[in-house]
Structure formats: C-alpha cells, structure tokens
Motif scaffolding. Structure first.
Motif, mmCIF file in Angstrom:
data_model
loop_
_atom_site.group_PDB
_atom_site.id
_atom_site.type_symbol
_atom_site.label_atom_id
_atom_site.label_comp_id
_atom_site.label_asym_id
_atom_site.label_seq_id
_atom_site.Cartn_x
_atom_site.Cartn_y
_atom_site.Cartn_z
ATOM 1 N N SER A 163 -9.796 18.195 -11.348
ATOM 2 C CA SER A 163 -9.383 18.588 -12.707
ATOM 3 C C SER A 163 -8.102 19.406 -12.655
ATOM 4 O O SER A 163 -7.219 19.262 -13.502
ATOM 5 C CB SER A 163 -10.482 19.400 -13.401
ATOM 6 N N ASP A 219 -10.354 12.625 -17.290
ATOM 7 C CA ASP A 219 -11.163 13.470 -16.416
ATOM 8 C C ASP A 219 -12.643 13.158 -16.584
ATOM 9 O O ASP A 219 -13.283 13.639 -17.516
ATOM 10 C CB ASP A 219 -10.880 14.946 -16.710
ATOM 11 N N GLU A 220 -13.183 12.347 -15.703
ATOM 12 C CA GLU A 220 -14.580 11.902 -15.767
ATOM 13 C C GLU A 220 -14.981 11.530 -17.193
ATOM 14 O O GLU A 220 -15.980 12.037 -17.710
ATOM 15 C CB GLU A 220 -15.506 12.997 -15.216
HETATM 16 MG MG LIG Z 1 -13.493 18.462 -12.745
#
Ligand SMILES: [Mg+2]
Ligand SMILES: Nc1ncnc2c1ncn2[C@@H]1O[C@H](COP(=O)(O)OP(=O)(O)O)[C@@H](O)[C@H]1O
Length: 261
Positions: free
Chosen positions: A45, A160-161
């Motif tokens: 991240s 991000d995911e």
């Molecule tokens: Mg992360």
C-alpha cells in the motif's frame, strides 16, 4: 518506451527511521497490468501511495513519462478495498464529483451522460445512479468505485486489493469486468494491482512483482509471456501457468519461512 520508471527507491514514513521499502527498481510500459504480491505489512500500500504521489520517496525516484511524480494527479487514480464512496452521496453523485474535478468547465448534463455510460460499462443498471452506497451490495459498490475511476480517464489506475472483501463469484465477475475494461482498445491503461491472491495475479497480470519483508525489496519478478497468460477456463490446466504458479508460491513461501523463527 518505459512509461513508469522506479529507480533505487527507498522510503521511510516521516518522523521515523524505519525503512519500509529499500532499493526498489521497476520499469513499466504503458498498458501493462502489474500485479504486486507480498505478505501483509511488506509495504504494498505504501508503494501505491508513492505512485499516487501521496508520499514522497526518501531516496531514489519514480518517474512517469520522464517526469518525477511529486504530488497527486487525476491522471493516476486510486481504487481501494473499501470502495471509498462517500456514503452521504448517491452513486451517481460520487461519480459526478470526480468528473467535476476532471472537467470543471463541462455542462452537468454532459457529465451525467458520462456517469451513466461508465455505470453501464461496469455492468450496472441506470437506476444505480440514484442509489446510496448502503443500498448497494459490496460488489456493486466496488463496480461504482471502478466506474468512477474509469470515468475520469486516467492513464494509470492504482488498485489496492480492490476485490479482497468480495465473495468468490462476485470477485470472478469483477476480475473479468476489469480485464475487459483494461483490454478495451482506446483505453489501454497501465494498472498497478495489489493482491495477496496468487490466482488473481496469474489471471490478471502481464507483469508480476513479489515484495519481500522489512525493508521490502523485490524478491521475484516476471514478465508474463503470451503462452503463460491464462483464461479463466484453463487457469488450472495450462502447463506454463502451473509452472509460473509454482515459482510464485515457492518464492512467497521462502520469504515467509525466512521470517518465522
Ligand atoms: Mg495494504
Ligand atoms: N502512516 C504511517 N506511518 C508509519 N508507518 C506506517 C504508516 N502506514 C503504514 N506504516 C507501516 O508501513 C509498513 C507497510 O505497510 P503497508 O504499506 O500498509 O503494507 P501492506 O499494504 O503490504 O500490507 C507497516 O509496517 C506499517 O505499519
């Protein structure tokens, strides 16, 4: 031409001396679908935040088209796992808000048309426009967030995911939708996609990077050859895909083992 070049990047959060990332190098071509894998806490991240321009490199640099990234820009749009829609605004207004920033001079009716078009592109019906996030399922909210991201036509998408909180079927549908949008001829965007799911990376990526642990560096890197690029149908039967899966899992496992003791 290399579109995004990361050179000897290291990073520590301000006020701390603990390096989160150290010695990251990467050359990414426009239109690549880059998957970033690694254990939680390894700095994925953080790396996306650096690409977004929300954090500044401690040493080294990230350049896009030869220019150093120094701040946030609508040309690099971020999609988070928690969808990031404002709960007090309808889905349509969430998209309009982004469009208004991108195209301050255009008429509202024009922007509304773009918003409705992108909702359709991500497989949502027009009535979603007037719904509030809480009236939508997680999958629909994430479709809206992706629609918002695409609506402003960024050249880079940082994800991000984004599908991490979704059930398997919804996740598969959204992966297919994303691949479909990405491969769209006039919209070949560069995507950076964080996941900790090896299967998701195999399905989506043209480039794969595995980040190791503290401080994080790249411990495995692979450019996916055309014959290694699976379809959903042959994900578990294709031999080149199986080889690549094995290499990925072995590297991740080795990194995990070296940090358990
Ligand atoms: Mg992360
Ligand atoms: N704002 C912050 N200030 C200080 N440390 C942070 C901050 N944000 C994240 N970290 C630390 O940076 C490391 C990497 O975090 P993160 O990039 O979120 O990892 P990942 O996304 O791979 O799980 C973690 O150890 C985390 O605690």
């Amino acid at each position: 031409m290399n579109d995004i070049v990361v050179e000897d990047l290291s990073f520590a959060y301000e006020g701390t001396d603990r390096l989160i990332l150290n010695g990251i190098n990467m050359k990414i071509n426009r239109g690549d679908f880059v998957c970033l894998l690694g254990q939680s806490g390894c700095g994925k991240s953080t790396f996306l935040r650096l690409l977004a321009g929300l954090e500044k490199a401690t040493t080294g640099s990230i350049k896009m088209d030869g220019q150093e990234i120094t701040g946030a820009d609508l040309d690099r749009s971020v999609v988070f796992q928690d969808y990031g829609l404002f709960p007090w605004m309808t889905a349509g207004d969430n998209i309009l808000l982004a469009l208004r920033q991108r195209y301050p001079k255009r008429k509202k009716s024009e922007l509304q048309k773009i918003a409705l078009d992108v909702l359709q592109d991500v497989g949502l019906k027009p009535d979603v426009y007037k719904k509030y996030p809480k009236e939508l399922s997680g999958g629909m909210q994430q479709r809206c967030a992706i629609a918002r991201s695409f609506s402003i036509d960024p050249s880079v998408m940082l994800m991000d995911e984004p599908f991490g909180a979704l059930d398997a079927v919804t996740r598969a549908k959204l992966q297919d939708m994303l691949l479909n949008l990405w491969s769209h001829e006039d919209q070949h965007k560069t995507v950076f996609f964080v996941t900790h799911d090896v299967e998701e990376a195999l399905l989506l990526a043209t480039r794969i990077f595995v980040f190791g642990q503290s401080p994080s560096k790249i411990i495995f890197e692979h450019s996916v050859k055309p014959e290694e690029r699976p379809t959903r149908a042959n994900l578990y039967t294709s031999e080149p895909v199986a080889k690549l899966r094995e290499a990925l899992i072995a590297n991740i496992n080795q990194d995990v083992m070296s940090h358990i003791e």
